[in-house]
Design a protein around this motif. Structure first.
Motif, mmCIF file in Angstrom:
data_model
loop_
_atom_site.group_PDB
_atom_site.id
_atom_site.type_symbol
_atom_site.label_atom_id
_atom_site.label_comp_id
_atom_site.label_asym_id
_atom_site.label_seq_id
_atom_site.Cartn_x
_atom_site.Cartn_y
_atom_site.Cartn_z
ATOM 1 N N LEU A 88 0.828 -1.207 0.000
ATOM 2 C CA LEU A 88 0.000 0.000 0.000
ATOM 3 C C LEU A 88 0.863 1.257 0.000
ATOM 4 O O LEU A 88 0.569 2.227 -0.701
ATOM 5 C CB LEU A 88 -0.931 0.000 1.220
ATOM 6 N N VAL A 89 1.915 1.238 0.802
ATOM 7 C CA VAL A 89 2.828 2.381 0.847
ATOM 8 C C VAL A 89 3.437 2.619 -0.528
ATOM 9 O O VAL A 89 3.530 3.758 -1.006
ATOM 10 C CB VAL A 89 3.925 2.161 1.904
ATOM 11 N N ALA A 90 3.858 1.535 -1.193
ATOM 12 C CA ALA A 90 4.439 1.658 -2.525
ATOM 13 C C ALA A 90 3.422 2.198 -3.526
ATOM 14 O O ALA A 90 3.748 3.033 -4.386
ATOM 15 C CB ALA A 90 4.968 0.301 -2.988
ATOM 16 N N LEU A 91 2.175 1.746 -3.411
ATOM 17 C CA LEU A 91 1.123 2.202 -4.313
ATOM 18 C C LEU A 91 0.843 3.690 -4.120
ATOM 19 O O LEU A 91 0.741 4.452 -5.096
ATOM 20 C CB LEU A 91 -0.156 1.391 -4.071
ATOM 21 N N ASN A 98 -1.072 10.566 -0.379
ATOM 22 C CA ASN A 98 -0.659 10.407 1.018
ATOM 23 C C ASN A 98 -1.875 10.012 1.841
ATOM 24 O O ASN A 98 -2.830 10.789 1.939
ATOM 25 C CB ASN A 98 -0.074 11.715 1.545
ATOM 26 N N PRO A 99 -1.885 8.813 2.445
ATOM 27 C CA PRO A 99 -3.072 8.351 3.170
ATOM 28 C C PRO A 99 -3.418 9.177 4.398
ATOM 29 O O PRO A 99 -4.526 9.098 4.913
ATOM 30 C CB PRO A 99 -2.712 6.912 3.562
ATOM 31 N N VAL A 100 -2.489 9.987 4.901
ATOM 32 C CA VAL A 100 -2.781 10.786 6.097
ATOM 33 C C VAL A 100 -2.793 12.277 5.789
ATOM 34 O O VAL A 100 -2.834 13.092 6.691
ATOM 35 C CB VAL A 100 -1.758 10.502 7.217
ATOM 36 N N ALA A 101 -2.797 12.653 4.498
ATOM 37 C CA ALA A 101 -2.782 14.065 4.139
ATOM 38 C C ALA A 101 -4.033 14.794 4.621
ATOM 39 O O ALA A 101 -4.008 15.999 4.838
ATOM 40 C CB ALA A 101 -2.644 14.214 2.617
ATOM 41 N N GLY A 102 -5.130 14.055 4.790
ATOM 42 C CA GLY A 102 -6.366 14.687 5.233
ATOM 43 C C GLY A 102 -6.282 15.259 6.628
ATOM 44 O O GLY A 102 -7.108 16.085 7.009
ATOM 45 N N CYS A 103 -5.284 14.846 7.400
ATOM 46 C CA CYS A 103 -5.142 15.363 8.760
ATOM 47 C C CYS A 103 -4.435 16.716 8.793
ATOM 48 O O CYS A 103 -4.480 17.406 9.814
ATOM 49 C CB CYS A 103 -4.325 14.376 9.610
#
Length: 247
Positions: A88-91, A98-103
């Motif tokens: 997932l990180v590579a994807l 960025n999976p946490v950019a919403g924070c």
């Protein structure tokens, strides 16, 4: 203390701005001028950080586009959480998501709230701004420095009750939006990302808990900034909104 010198300086600047706004609004708002100044000052700060919110929406759209691949990886590595997380990180890295950019916008507001809390809870900066009585200004008969723990009366219950109901409604709306976004992006059921996905919908309700212990001035800030966030999200995520990523 020297460690708090930047915070004190920021509180002084904020006090000056709020005092100026209150003086300007007095002919129109009367006794509610200071409360109105807090609202306008908060809106001004949110306007300054609105580009980060646009970036947040872009990131979420990128992650939504990756939903089919995320579901495929989740099924392929269901029995190997470590491998799933690395894939997932590579994807995300390959897609520039960025999976946490919403924070980020929420985290950026934290220093601002610290300044506001210091300003209205301790009075730091008020003497330098020339408005030592700012905390004693009232909204519907309730001092802006009043906490719920200071005692309940008719006006206190009415003012705090109305603001708490507004915060609760906004928290419910925000939590529901976060859950829908997580479903749309196909969030994994295992791993650190899954834990974060389960915690994120609960975060909006922290504002309600915080409002129970901060002064009325800070509660006004919370309602204003949370309401602004809800309005931003509703506008930026309208179906007919042009795809920001293509601009």
């Amino acid at each position: 203390m020297l460690a708090f010198a930047p915070l004190h300086s920021a509180a002084t600047a904020a006090a000056t701005a709020v005092s100026w706004l209150a003086d300007t609004l007095t002919p129109l708002a009367g006794g509610a001028a200071t409360a109105a100044a807090i609202v306008l000052f908060t809106v001004g700060i949110r306007l300054l950080i609105s580009p980060l919110t646009v970036a947040q929406v872009r990131g979420e759209r990128r992650r939504a586009a990756l939903a089919p691949e995320i579901r495929d990886l989740s099924q392929r590595y269901a029995d190997d959480p470590a491998r799933l997380q690395s894939e997932l990180v590579a994807l995300y890295r390959q897609a520039g998501a960025n999976p946490v950019a919403g924070c980020l916008p929420t985290l950026l507001q934290a220093p601002f709230f610290l300044v506001m809390y210091r300003l209205f809870a301790t009075g730091d900066g008020l003497d330098h701004a020339g408005s030592p009585g700012l905390l004693h200004e009232r909204l519907a008969g309730v001092p802006l420095g009043w906490h719920l723990g200071d005692g309940l009366s008719g006006p206190v219950v009415a003012v705090f009750g109305l603001l708490l109901v507004a915060l609760l409604a906004l928290a419910w709306w925000s939590s529901r939006r976060i859950r829908r976004a997580a479903t749309a992006t196909g969030a994994p059921a295992e791993g650190p990302s899954a834990v974060l996905g389960r915690l994120m919908p609960l975060l909006p309700f922290s504002t309600v808990l915080l409002a129970l212990v901060v002064p009325l001035a800070a509660v006004l800030y919370l309602v204003t900034t949370t309401g602004w966030t809800a309005l931003e999200q509703a506008i930026l995520r309208r179906p007919q909104t042009a795809d920001i990523d293509k601009r």
